[in-house]
Design an enzyme around this catalytic site. Structure first.
Site, PDB file in Angstrom:
ATOM      1  N   GLU A   1       0.827  -1.210   0.000  1.00 48.70           N
ATOM      2  CA  GLU A   1       0.000   0.000   0.000  1.00 48.70           C
ATOM      3  C   GLU A   1       0.859   1.256   0.000  1.00 48.70           C
ATOM      4  O   GLU A   1       1.980   1.273   0.499  1.00 48.70           O
ATOM      5  CB  GLU A   1      -0.931   0.012   1.219  1.00 48.70           C
TER       6      GLU A   1
ATOM      7  N   CYS B   1      -8.464  -1.187   5.068  1.00 49.33           N
ATOM      8  CA  CYS B   1      -7.333  -1.587   4.245  1.00 49.33           C
ATOM      9  C   CYS B   1      -6.384  -2.522   4.987  1.00 49.33           C
ATOM     10  O   CYS B   1      -5.980  -3.547   4.468  1.00 49.33           O
ATOM     11  CB  CYS B   1      -6.586  -0.346   3.807  1.00 49.33           C
TER      12      CYS B   1
END
Ligand SMILES: C[S@@+](CC[C@H](N)C(=O)[O-])C[C@H]1O[C@@H](n2cnc3c(N)ncnc32)[C@H](O)[C@@H]1O
Ligand code: SF4
Length: 375
Positions: free
Chosen positions: A89, A335
């Protein structure tokens, strides 16, 4: 475009030089392509259109897997799929002042295995290639350009310990600051580390204007080791001496990051220990509110008044102190969970495939690597 032909990676000078020779291209065209993508973050179709051999160039090293935009503030989380099939990420932070910061990952998982960190709990560790680090910058830069914004700062505060991937992180910083690549100032880049003294010194020597940060989180050796297993490899005294030496190389403030964990490191006594440990180092203390992670239900965030009192004690002793109220709370939990579960599944699949003999992807269990790491 033939996928087999697109083998010349834009980030690789040698591969682009081979392409230039093979196709007898004007060197100016290569420079234009590099400038368009790496300096101006122009869209892919625009740079491809201008380049006669665009079928042979691989512009990106990562595939955008998912984009999550915060509904409460200016944060965007980008999940990328790497060549190994695992996810990483990056986070774009748009700050009210108009400045923007990109938080990049340097590894998939992390062998430091900090108790408070979702990445450290992933149970796998794999270094990102230089181009995988740099492509996070390119793709985020393209998103910001489309909004008429510029990318101001880059911080190595995403997944992974940058100094456990020292060679690729160093090369990435070299290219980020090279005039014929990204041409960015080293003073707009920050590397945050859990504390790898020899590598910290090498980085400071290589880039005297680079910003460095240490994730200290406790000035008590035993407490630090309980939350940061890797803390055993470098003592607090060694870390202090390292920063002192760095300050003879770099004429700049060093950042100390301090995660505020309820009942672990947030008492007045802890503040006093921190003040004593800092001594006369020229530092900026950044207090970080803890985002709870499911894998560590025993850890809780310090309440806001405790953080404020802790900050007041530091300020009263003359230390420059700020509290990092992070952006993107709404996308954080979603996430973190997703990436951890996805990567565990993908790593298991890859291990099964490797056992059956049809994969060359190597994943390391963090327990296998943690003892081998250089301190
Ligand atoms: C993810 S790390 C990556 C850089 C490097 N490995 C390090 O530890 O400094 C960046 C920062 O995030 C902090 N961090 C990790 N887990 C966190 C959490 N659950 N809540 C808040 N900050 C966290 C780390 O302590 C560190 O200061
Ligand atoms: S060193 Fe950084 S990335 Fe690694 S587990 Fe600790 S906090 Fe997470």
């Amino acid at each position: 475009m033939s996928a087999a032909a697109a083998t010349h990676r834009l980030f690789r000078m040698d591969e682009m030089e081979t392409l230039r020779r093979d196709r007898r291209l004007d060197p100016q065209l290569i420079r234009q392509l590099r400038n368009g993508l790496l300096k101006k973050f122009e869209p892919d179709d625009v740079v491809r259109e201008r380049f006669p051999a665009s079928d042979a160039v691989q512009l990106h090293a990562l595939k955008l897997f998912q984009r999550m935009d915060s509904e409460i503030d200016g944060a965007t989380k980008l999940l990328f799929e790497t060549d190994s099939g695992l996810l990483i990420e990056s986070v774009i932070l748009r700050i009210a002042s108009g400045r923007t910061t990109l938080c990049v990952s340097s590894q998939i998982g992390c062998a430091a295995a900090c108790d408070f960190c979702a990445t450290g709990k992933m149970g796998i560790a794999k270094n990102l290639a230089t181009e995988e680090i740099l492509d996070q910058v390119v793709q985020a830069g393209q998103i910001l350009r489309a909004e008429n914004r510029r990318l101001s700062n880059i911080v190595f505060m995403g997944m992974g310990e940058p100094l456990h991937n020292e060679a690729n992180v160093t090369e990435a910083i070299q290219l980020l600051t090279a005039p014929d690549h990204f041409a960015r100032s080293p003073s707009t880049v920050l590397v945050s580390t859990v504390g790898v003294p020899a590598a910290m010194l090498r980085l400071a020597n290589a880039f005297p204007r680079l910003n460095l940060a240490l994730s200290l989180h406790s000035a008590d050796q035993a407490t630090r080791e309980t939350i940061i297993p890797l803390g055993k490899k470098a003592s607090l005294t060694q870390l202090h001496d390292t920063i002192q030496e760095i300050q003879t190389i770099q004429d700049r403030e060093f950042m100390i990051e301090y995660l505020m964990l309820r009942g672990v490191n947030d008492s007045a006594e802890d503040a006093k220990r921190l003040i004593d440990w800092i001594g006369d180092l020229r530092v900026h203390v950044n207090l970080i509110p803890y985002n709870t992670i499911e894998a560590s239900p025993h850890l809780q965030a310090s309440p806001r008044p405790t953080i404020e009192s802790f900050a007041d004690l530091l300020k009263a002793s003359g230390l420059k102190t700020t509290v990092r109220y992070s952006l993107g709370h709404d996308i954080e939990a979603a996430c973190g969970q997703l990436i951890r579960q996805e990567n565990r599944q993908r790593a298991m699949q890859a291990r099964r495939a490797a056992a059956e003999g049809d994969s060359h992807v190597g994943f390391l269990d963090v327990r296998q690597v943690i003892d081998g790491l250089e301190s």
